[in-house]
Design a protein around this motif. Structure first.
Motif, PDB file in Angstrom:
ATOM      1  N   GLU A 145      73.105 151.211 134.193  1.00 34.82           N
ATOM      2  CA  GLU A 145      74.403 150.999 134.818  1.00 34.82           C
ATOM      3  C   GLU A 145      74.368 149.810 135.784  1.00 34.82           C
ATOM      4  O   GLU A 145      73.302 149.399 136.238  1.00 34.82           O
ATOM      5  CB  GLU A 145      74.804 152.258 135.595  1.00 34.82           C
ATOM      6  CG  GLU A 145      74.918 153.493 134.751  1.00 34.82           C
ATOM      7  CD  GLU A 145      76.280 153.652 134.130  1.00 34.82           C
ATOM      8  OE1 GLU A 145      77.240 153.075 134.649  1.00 34.82           O
ATOM      9  OE2 GLU A 145      76.370 154.357 133.113  1.00 34.82           O
ATOM     10  N   LEU A 146      75.539 149.316 136.101  1.00 32.96           N
ATOM     11  CA  LEU A 146      75.638 148.167 137.013  1.00 32.96           C
ATOM     12  C   LEU A 146      75.156 148.532 138.413  1.00 32.96           C
ATOM     13  O   LEU A 146      74.440 147.753 139.062  1.00 32.96           O
ATOM     14  CB  LEU A 146      77.084 147.665 137.062  1.00 32.96           C
ATOM     15  CG  LEU A 146      77.337 146.488 138.006  1.00 32.96           C
ATOM     16  CD1 LEU A 146      76.579 145.262 137.516  1.00 32.96           C
ATOM     17  CD2 LEU A 146      78.813 146.210 138.110  1.00 32.96           C
ATOM     18  N   TYR A 147      75.496 149.727 138.889  1.00 32.89           N
ATOM     19  CA  TYR A 147      75.076 150.130 140.234  1.00 32.89           C
ATOM     20  C   TYR A 147      73.563 150.265 140.324  1.00 32.89           C
ATOM     21  O   TYR A 147      72.971 149.990 141.368  1.00 32.89           O
ATOM     22  CB  TYR A 147      75.770 151.427 140.671  1.00 32.89           C
ATOM     23  CG  TYR A 147      75.256 152.679 140.024  1.00 32.89           C
ATOM     24  CD1 TYR A 147      74.179 153.370 140.564  1.00 32.89           C
ATOM     25  CD2 TYR A 147      75.835 153.190 138.879  1.00 32.89           C
ATOM     26  CE1 TYR A 147      73.698 154.520 139.981  1.00 32.89           C
ATOM     27  CE2 TYR A 147      75.360 154.336 138.285  1.00 32.89           C
ATOM     28  CZ  TYR A 147      74.296 154.998 138.840  1.00 32.89           C
ATOM     29  OH  TYR A 147      73.808 156.139 138.268  1.00 32.89           O
TER      30      TYR A 147
ATOM     31  N   ILE B 185      72.190 146.697 140.714  1.00 34.10           N
ATOM     32  CA  ILE B 185      72.463 146.162 142.051  1.00 34.10           C
ATOM     33  C   ILE B 185      71.562 146.829 143.080  1.00 34.10           C
ATOM     34  O   ILE B 185      70.931 146.151 143.909  1.00 34.10           O
ATOM     35  CB  ILE B 185      73.955 146.339 142.409  1.00 34.10           C
ATOM     36  CG1 ILE B 185      74.817 145.437 141.525  1.00 34.10           C
ATOM     37  CG2 ILE B 185      74.199 146.026 143.888  1.00 34.10           C
ATOM     38  CD1 ILE B 185      76.296 145.671 141.654  1.00 34.10           C
TER      39      ILE B 185
END
Length: 93
Positions: free
Chosen positions: A2-4, A7
């Protein structure tokens, strides 16, 4: 992935590198030897009284704060955000 997760992983990696650099910048601790114990060595000097304002104290505070931030980001990444994501998925159905 996932993007989170990407990050948060990048933030943890960056903060970990900064912590390593800050630890390497700090001076090594000297051991108190027996002569200072017997001779009455104390921290009543100017350096001992202004210990919180020295470069070492600032580096220690920054290192501690970065460590706390890394701990919080890892908790968010592994516990809080997945819980929120599963909650949102179950309420959307």
């Amino acid at each position: 992935m996932e993007l989170y997760e990407m990050i948060c992983g990048a933030v943890v990696l960056l903060l970990s590198l900064l912590i390593i650099i800050l630890c390497l910048m700090q001076d090594s601790k000297t051991q108190q030897n027996m002569t200072s114990a017997l001779g009455g060595g104390s921290n009543e000097s100017f350096y001992g009284q202004n210990e919180g304002r020295t470069r070492e104290a600032v580096l220690q505070k920054i290192t501690r704060n970065f460590g706390i931030i890394v701990f919080i980001v890892i908790l968010l990444m592994n516990i809080v955000i997945p819980y929120i994501m599963t909650f949102l998925e179950t309420t959307a159905e």
